[in-house]
Design a protein around this motif. Structure first.
Motif, PDB file in Angstrom:
ATOM      1  N   SER A 198      19.860  18.270 -12.802  1.00  0.00           N
ATOM      2  CA  SER A 198      21.028  17.440 -12.471  1.00  0.00           C
ATOM      3  C   SER A 198      21.424  16.579 -13.655  1.00  0.00           C
ATOM      4  CB  SER A 198      20.712  16.540 -11.280  1.00  0.00           C
ATOM      5  OG  SER A 198      20.371  17.309 -10.161  1.00  0.00           O
ATOM      6  N   GLN A 247      25.362  17.754  -5.360  1.00  0.00           N
ATOM      7  CA  GLN A 247      24.421  18.136  -4.315  1.00  0.00           C
ATOM      8  C   GLN A 247      24.812  17.513  -2.964  1.00  0.00           C
ATOM      9  OE1 GLN A 247      20.580  17.572  -5.904  1.00  0.00           O
ATOM     10  NE2 GLN A 247      19.499  18.158  -4.063  1.00  0.00           N
ATOM     11  N   GLU A 306      22.914  22.410  -7.116  1.00  0.00           N
ATOM     12  CA  GLU A 306      22.231  22.744  -5.854  1.00  0.00           C
ATOM     13  C   GLU A 306      23.171  22.733  -4.667  1.00  0.00           C
ATOM     14  OE1 GLU A 306      18.523  20.853  -5.294  1.00  0.00           O
ATOM     15  OE2 GLU A 306      18.160  20.748  -7.452  1.00  0.00           O
TER      16      GLU A 306
HETATM   17 MG   LIG Z   1      18.958  17.669  -8.915  1.00  0.00          MG
END
Ligand SMILES: [Mg+2]
Ligand SMILES: Nc1ncnc2c1ncn2[C@@H]1O[C@H](COP(=O)(O)OP(=O)(O)OP(=O)(O)O)[C@@H](O)[C@H]1O
Lengths: 248, 283
Positions: free
Chosen positions: A44, A87, A165
């Motif tokens: 991330s 996410q 994700e």
């Molecule tokens: Mg992540």
């Protein structure tokens, strides 16, 4: 041909702990790259750095040949060329689905509302949400919100799409929905970098799998090779844990 | 996605509905009965007290009430005008100060410092002192184009309430999750666009109940400008009291203030309830 995205020697620390450590990564036009690696390995963080949401400690990022980590570069203009899907979706709760999608095209890209709305509705139809344009995000399921977030990024025709994700909060059936959407985008020729824990996802859509470990790219290559017959011991270890957890 | 609905309540559900209805009727009857008993007790207790005739005469004289009503209503118009102007002014000022306090960067430093100093200072000073300084002190400067005492008094209210509302707005701004900012910036929105389209709408919605609450408080404080001369409802009532040698005009003014506050309080409750519902729907 020069790559769309070129990262060189990226270093990023949080309060002294090193998350990215002289990381190199190239992404070619129309290429789909899957980032895999243990939780906390910096997937991330890498995506956020590319989108200039985090400031690097060192290294350079070029987007389409332009040096975007130059402090003189206009960060807002750079971000307009990149789409990112978080996410946790991060939809705006006070706006309807359509308003969420139209905010950037109308306010940032100065497109005519009618034309932008046409594009937005076409996308919504394509992802099976044509009848939810007037709903507020809290009325949608997780998978539906995720698809809205993807459309919100796509409607601006980004050069590069970053997906963090996008399937981790979804049940297997919804994973299928999002997966087929990403596969269609790949068919359209979209350049994508996606962080994922779903090895099946990586295997099905990625041209290249990149394994992050210790803040660097430890191993990369075609999905069959990295996921099927990895060279590095750390990669093998990671994959065997994933297999134990039943996610391959 | 339409599912044909042929559902009919089962026997169990029908029994539950009937039971709930019986309970509801019983509660309404009980509430009515207990209210009647308490009301009677209070009325009998007060009217039978030894001093009641004299209190009634000096506080609840209908003739005096009728006589003083027009003057008090005249004053009330001033209250309402002041309330509307000051509420709008204080909200605008508060929002501006709150936004200025979020600015970053060296150029914005003096602005930020000024805004912070303002909210610290004017939340501490008693309103009456600001009022006296504005209405009695400022005209002493003898500048040309000096506004009327009424406008200066209104400004004093705006300045003091603006400081409170700025803190309310700031709390709202800070309650918006950073991921919302990240999402907006990632779409290419500038800092200003992010504030305007993403942060402030959510912040204002969230602080609407405390904001309206402060407006109810302001409604009662606008009357303080009468200290500097202009005649508001309370001051008008005071004059009437002196004329009639009777306190009834105070009661009239009090009742009018409550009537004025009721719709505002109602709106506050409604907004609070709606906000709570929306929160519930999301979690
Ligand atoms: Mg992540
Ligand atoms: N804003 C932040 N402040 C401090 N530490 C952070 C911050 N963001 C990330 N980190 C740290 O950086 C490391 C990498 O985080 P990152 O979110 O990039 O991991 P990830 O690979 O995406 O993990 P996951 O698979 O669980 O999503 C973690 O150790 C995390 O604690």
């Amino acid at each position: 041909m020069s790559p769309v995205l070129q990262c060189r020697g990226l270093r990023k620390t949080f309060h002294g702990s090193v998350v990215l450590d002289s990381l190199d990564l190239d992404v070619a036009e129309h290429e789909v790259v899957a980032l895999i690696g243990a939780s906390g390995s910096g997937k991330s963080t890498l995506l956020r750095c590319v989108n200039l949401l985090e400031r690097l400690d060192d290294g350079t990022i070029h987007l389409g040949g332009e040096h975007i980590t130059d402090p003189r570069a206009d960060a807002d203009r750079v971000r307009r060329q990149i789409g990112i899907v978080f996410q946790a979706y991060n939809l705006f709760p006070h706006m309807t689905v359509l308003q969420n999608i139209l905010l950037a095209p109308v306010r940032v890209h100065r497109r005519a509302r009618a034309e932008a709305e046409q594009a937005a509705r076409t996308w919504l139809d394509r992802v099976g949400l044509g009848n939810r344009a007037g709903d507020y995000p809290d009325r949608l399921s997780g998978g539906q919100q995720q698809r809205v977030a993807i459309v919100r990024a796509l409607v601006n025709n980004p050069r590069l799409l970053l997906l963090d994700e996008v399937t981790s909060a979804l049940d297997p059936e919804l994973v299928g929905e999002v997966l087929s959407m990403v596969r269609e985008l790949k068919g359209d020729g979209m350049t994508m970098v996606l962080a994922t824990h779903e090895m099946g996802f990586a295997k099905q859509v990625a041209d290249r799998v990149v394994f992050l470990d210790g803040g660097r790219v430890l191993e990369q290559g075609p999905p069959e090779q990295v996921l099927g017959d990895p060279v590095e011991a750390r990669t093998r270890q990671f994959l065997s844990r994933i297999i134990e957890a039943g996610r391959l | 996605m339409t599912i044909t609905d042929t559902w009919r309540p089962s026997a169990v559900e029908q029994e539950r509905i009937a039971y709930r209805r019986r309970r509801a009727i019983r509660s309404v009857l009980l509430a009515a009965a207990s209210t009647a008993v308490l009301g009677t007790l209070l009325a009998v207790g007060v009217t039978n007290s030894p001093g009641w005739p004299r209190v009634k005469e000096s506080f609840f004289d209908l003739a005096v009430a009728q006589d003083s009503l027009p003057a008090i209503l005249d004053g009330l118009v001033l209250n309402i005008e002041l309330l509307i102007c000051c509420a709008l002014g204080a909200m605008a000022l508060g929002l501006l100060i709150a936004v200025l306090r979020t600015l970053r960067g060296p150029v914005a430093f003096p602005v930020r410092a000024l805004a912070t100093g303002y909210t610290y200072g004017f939340r501490g000073v008693p309103l009456i002192i600001v009022l006296y300084v504005m209405t009695l002190g400022v005209p002493g400067l003898r500048l040309s184009g000096m506004p009327s005492t009424l406008v200066l008094g209104g400004l004093a209210l705006v300045i003091v309430y603006g400081a409170y509302l700025a803190e309310v707005f700031r709390a709202g701004i800070e309650s918006v999750h950073p991921s919302q900012l990240a999402a907006a910036r990632s779409l290419g929105l500038t800092y200003r666009q992010t504030m305007r389209h993403v942060v402030l709408p959510q912040a204002v919605r969230r602080v609407a109940p405390p904001l309206l609450n402060d407006t109810v408080a302001l409604q009662k404080d606008v009357g303080l400008v009468s200290l500097a001369g202009p005649i508001d409802a309370v001051r008008a009532a005071q004059i009437q009291v002196a004329e009639h040698f009777n306190f009834t005009p105070y009661i009239v003014a009090g009742v009018l203030f409550v009537l004025l506050a009721l719709p505002l309080i109602g709106v506050t409750d409604w907004v609070t309830l709606r906000a709570a519902r929306r929160q519930g729907a999301r979690s």
